[in-house]
Design an enzyme around this catalytic site. Structure first.
Site, PDB file in Angstrom:
ATOM      1  N   HIS A  69       0.840  -1.207   0.000  1.00 16.93           N
ATOM      2  CA  HIS A  69       0.000   0.000   0.000  1.00 16.93           C
ATOM      3  C   HIS A  69       0.871   1.253   0.000  1.00 16.93           C
ATOM      4  O   HIS A  69       0.446   2.317  -0.434  1.00 16.93           O
ATOM      5  CB  HIS A  69      -0.940   0.008   1.206  1.00 16.93           C
ATOM      6  CG  HIS A  69      -0.274   0.280   2.517  1.00 16.93           C
ATOM      7  ND1 HIS A  69       0.509  -0.660   3.151  1.00 16.93           N
ATOM      8  CD2 HIS A  69      -0.262   1.383   3.312  1.00 16.93           C
ATOM      9  CE1 HIS A  69       0.970  -0.150   4.275  1.00 16.93           C
ATOM     10  NE2 HIS A  69       0.518   1.083   4.405  1.00 16.93           N
ATOM     11  N   ARG A  70       2.090   1.094   0.496  1.00 16.30           N
ATOM     12  CA  ARG A  70       3.124   2.125   0.387  1.00 16.30           C
ATOM     13  C   ARG A  70       4.414   1.425  -0.031  1.00 16.30           C
ATOM     14  O   ARG A  70       4.684   0.291   0.377  1.00 16.30           O
ATOM     15  CB  ARG A  70       3.346   2.832   1.724  1.00 16.30           C
ATOM     16  CG  ARG A  70       2.136   3.622   2.204  1.00 16.30           C
ATOM     17  CD  ARG A  70       2.427   5.086   2.204  1.00 16.30           C
ATOM     18  NE  ARG A  70       1.268   5.870   2.593  1.00 16.30           N
ATOM     19  CZ  ARG A  70       1.325   6.944   3.364  1.00 16.30           C
ATOM     20  NH1 ARG A  70       2.478   7.328   3.862  1.00 16.30           N
ATOM     21  NH2 ARG A  70       0.244   7.638   3.642  1.00 16.30           N
ATOM     22  N   LYS A  74       9.645  -2.413   3.893  1.00 12.63           N
ATOM     23  CA  LYS A  74      10.745  -2.221   4.847  1.00 12.63           C
ATOM     24  C   LYS A  74      10.692  -3.286   5.928  1.00 12.63           C
ATOM     25  O   LYS A  74       9.614  -3.594   6.453  1.00 12.63           O
ATOM     26  CB  LYS A  74      10.607  -0.840   5.511  1.00 12.63           C
ATOM     27  CG  LYS A  74      11.772  -0.461   6.398  1.00 12.63           C
ATOM     28  CD  LYS A  74      12.861   0.177   5.566  1.00 12.63           C
ATOM     29  CE  LYS A  74      14.098   0.513   6.398  1.00 12.63           C
ATOM     30  NZ  LYS A  74      14.855  -0.673   6.809  1.00 12.63           N
ATOM     31  N   LYS A  98       3.254  -1.651  12.186  1.00 15.23           N
ATOM     32  CA  LYS A  98       4.188  -0.821  12.951  1.00 15.23           C
ATOM     33  C   LYS A  98       4.476   0.488  12.218  1.00 15.23           C
ATOM     34  O   LYS A  98       4.440   1.575  12.811  1.00 15.23           O
ATOM     35  CB  LYS A  98       5.480  -1.619  13.172  1.00 15.23           C
ATOM     36  CG  LYS A  98       6.424  -1.056  14.193  1.00 15.23           C
ATOM     37  CD  LYS A  98       7.636  -1.980  14.353  1.00 15.23           C
ATOM     38  CE  LYS A  98       7.234  -3.352  14.846  1.00 15.23           C
ATOM     39  NZ  LYS A  98       8.409  -4.216  15.088  1.00 15.23           N
ATOM     40  N   LYS A 110       9.970  -8.501   5.723  1.00 14.93           N
ATOM     41  CA  LYS A 110      10.913  -9.125   6.659  1.00 14.93           C
ATOM     42  C   LYS A 110      11.692 -10.196   5.911  1.00 14.93           C
ATOM     43  O   LYS A 110      11.209 -10.800   4.949  1.00 14.93           O
ATOM     44  CB  LYS A 110      10.178  -9.769   7.840  1.00 14.93           C
ATOM     45  CG  LYS A 110      10.999  -9.814   9.114  1.00 14.93           C
ATOM     46  CD  LYS A 110      11.104  -8.438   9.749  1.00 14.93           C
ATOM     47  CE  LYS A 110      11.864  -8.479  11.073  1.00 14.93           C
ATOM     48  NZ  LYS A 110      11.855  -7.180  11.743  1.00 14.93           N
TER      49      LYS A 110
END
Length: 478
Positions: A69-70, A74, A98, A110
């Site tokens: 969605h973004r 990360k 988070k 991850k």
């Protein structure tokens, strides 16, 4: 960190999904959108050979991108014997929520490599890291605008430097190559304050929770972190920084510490700096002067010590239905990912415990990673343009006050008032602001929605609402 086997039949991933579903019912969003937010978008499983000594070993590894969605996505890379696909999926899922909670514009991801890093030499670890990075590059699963790894359990700045160098070898024409990974050494385009970031963020989060007068009154505690007795499980990067900063800047008292070799307790307090020095010299926390010892077989009893605040900073599933009813701490601050199973949480909440959830509390690492990524894209360290200007303005102000009042300040006082902000000052200030603002947003949801009675559910509601806004703005869902 403590490397313990899970102690519950409820898996880490299932616990995360249970938390999501508990919060989802408070959002009013339709099922299709909720399912899109919940599920992992991409799961990449890798197996590659690496020559170790005179033989070849096939290494199992993963990279999971939970949400796009973004972008970029990360999330850290974990080296552990316990790595498996479900664990990495759970960690990637948590990263999405988070980032949303602390308003960092990344999707969650991850990585994991199924090895015990302490069984390999540095040169062997370098081979494994570079080969893993190469596999990610081949699948377009790493890059400053694609997916940005970071350190996690079993990895650090050294491994991130290897990843950066490998990426540059393949992508030498990418001017933003330094942004392909964060947590790098400062002299390799890293940022000051990244190593301490997660632990410092944990401190800021605990301090903000303890500053809520009404909440502390319910627990029978005085407001403020000063004087609070803390027990810590895990003395790795996160645990050690959390403890030292809580002791030095918060005036908290560390009374118990648990590690892989055992646990120690001293109700009068343990000087964490002396303990870290002692462990470095002896290889163990056991035998620390003035403390009671529990050997390896009883090490998990550290969770049950008398204290005000318990900080699990090891691995997931440490507090289960087997030991939840024996937890004496009034506040449990999840510095680790998933240290409490969803079933155990129900027991703790019924017993009136305040749980500061991992999905918020350990977001300091990704927050400062965001700052590092911004620094890499701007190609300039923070404070470079404004430091001297601000210092001169402050210097002029001090001079004006001295002339007006006829009084003078000492050189030390002048330095404290007039100095310009260094990069580390700006990083810490930005992290503090992020953690305080996010906590206030979470608590506001609890105050506004009567049926949301715990911080974790409020955190997930906050994340789901923010992520849903992104999806709705894209026009994918009506």
């Amino acid at each position: 960190m403590i490397d313990l086997e899970p102690k519950s039949q409820t898996s880490f991933y299932q616990s995360v999904q249970n938390y999501f579903e508990k919060a989802a019912q408070h959002t009013g969003l339709h099922r299709g959108l909720l399912d899109q937010i919940r599920e992992c978008n991409a799961v990449y499983q890798i197996r590659f050979p690496v020559k170790v000594g005179n033989e070849y070993k096939v290494i199992e590894a993963y990279r999971v991108q939970h949400s796009h969605h973004r972008t970029p996505t990360k999330g850290g890379i974990r080296y552990s014997n316990h790595v498996n696909q479900e664990e990495v999926m759970a960690l990637a899922t948590l990263m999405t929520y988070k980032c949303a909670i602390v308003d960092v514009p990344f999707g969650g991801a991850k990585g994991g490599v199924k090895i015990n890093p302490w069984e390999f030499t540095p040169s062997q670890l370098e081979k494994i890291t570079r080969r893993y990075t190469t596999e990610l590059i081949r699948r377009n699963m790493i890059g400053p605008s694609v997916d940005v790894p970071a350190p996690d359990y079993g990895t650090g700045s050294r491994e991130m430097a290897w990843i950066y160098d490998t990426y540059r070898t393949f992508k030498g024409d990418d001017i933003d190559a330094a942004g392909c990974v964060t947590g790098k050494p400062v002299n390799q385009s890293g940022i000051r304050g990244r190593t301490e970031a997660t632990g410092r963020g944990v401190f800021y989060g605990i301090r903000e929770a303890c500053d809520q007068v009404e909440d502390m009154k319910k627990l029978g505690l005085e407001p403020g972190i000063a004087g609070k007795k803390i027990v810590l499980q895990g003395l790795g990067n996160v645990g050690s920084y959390t403890a030292t900063i809580s002791q030095d800047e918060g005036d908290a008292i560390i009374v118990g510490v648990g590690e892989v070799e055992g646990a120690i307790y001293n109700e009068k307090g343990i000087d964490i700096h002396e303990l870290l020095k002692f462990r470095k010299e002896t290889g163990s926390i056991l035998g620390f002067p003035g403390a009671q010892n529990l050997d390896k077989k009883d090490r998990t009893r550290v969770l049950e010590f008398e204290c005000d605040i318990l900080i699990p900073a090891a691995l997931e599933n440490q507090i289960t239905t087997e030991n939840a009813h024996r937890i004496k701490a009034k506040i449990i601050a999840e510095a680790a990912n998933g240290p409490i199973t969803s079933m155990a949480e129900e027991v703790l909440l019924k017993n009136g415990k305040l749980i500061i959830p991992d999905v918020y509390l350990n977001a300091g690492g990704v927050t400062v990673s965001y700052f590092e990524w911004l620094k890499n894209l701007s190609h300039m360290r923070f404070g470079r343009m404004e430091k001297r200007f601000n210092q001169q303005i402050n210097q002029n102000l001090v001079d004006l006050i001295e002339r007006t009042t006829g009084k003078s300040v000492t050189d030390r006082e002048r330095m404290m008032v007039a100095r310009g902000a260094e990069e580390i000052d700006l990083v810490r200030s930005g992290l503090e602001e992020t953690m305080i603002t996010a906590y206030q947003q979470i608590r506001e949801i609890m105050m506004r929605k009567r049926k949301v009675e715990d911080l974790r559910t409020a955190s997930f509601v906050s994340a789901i609402n923010k992520i849903s806004s992104d999806y709705l703005s894209l026009g994918i869902f009506p």
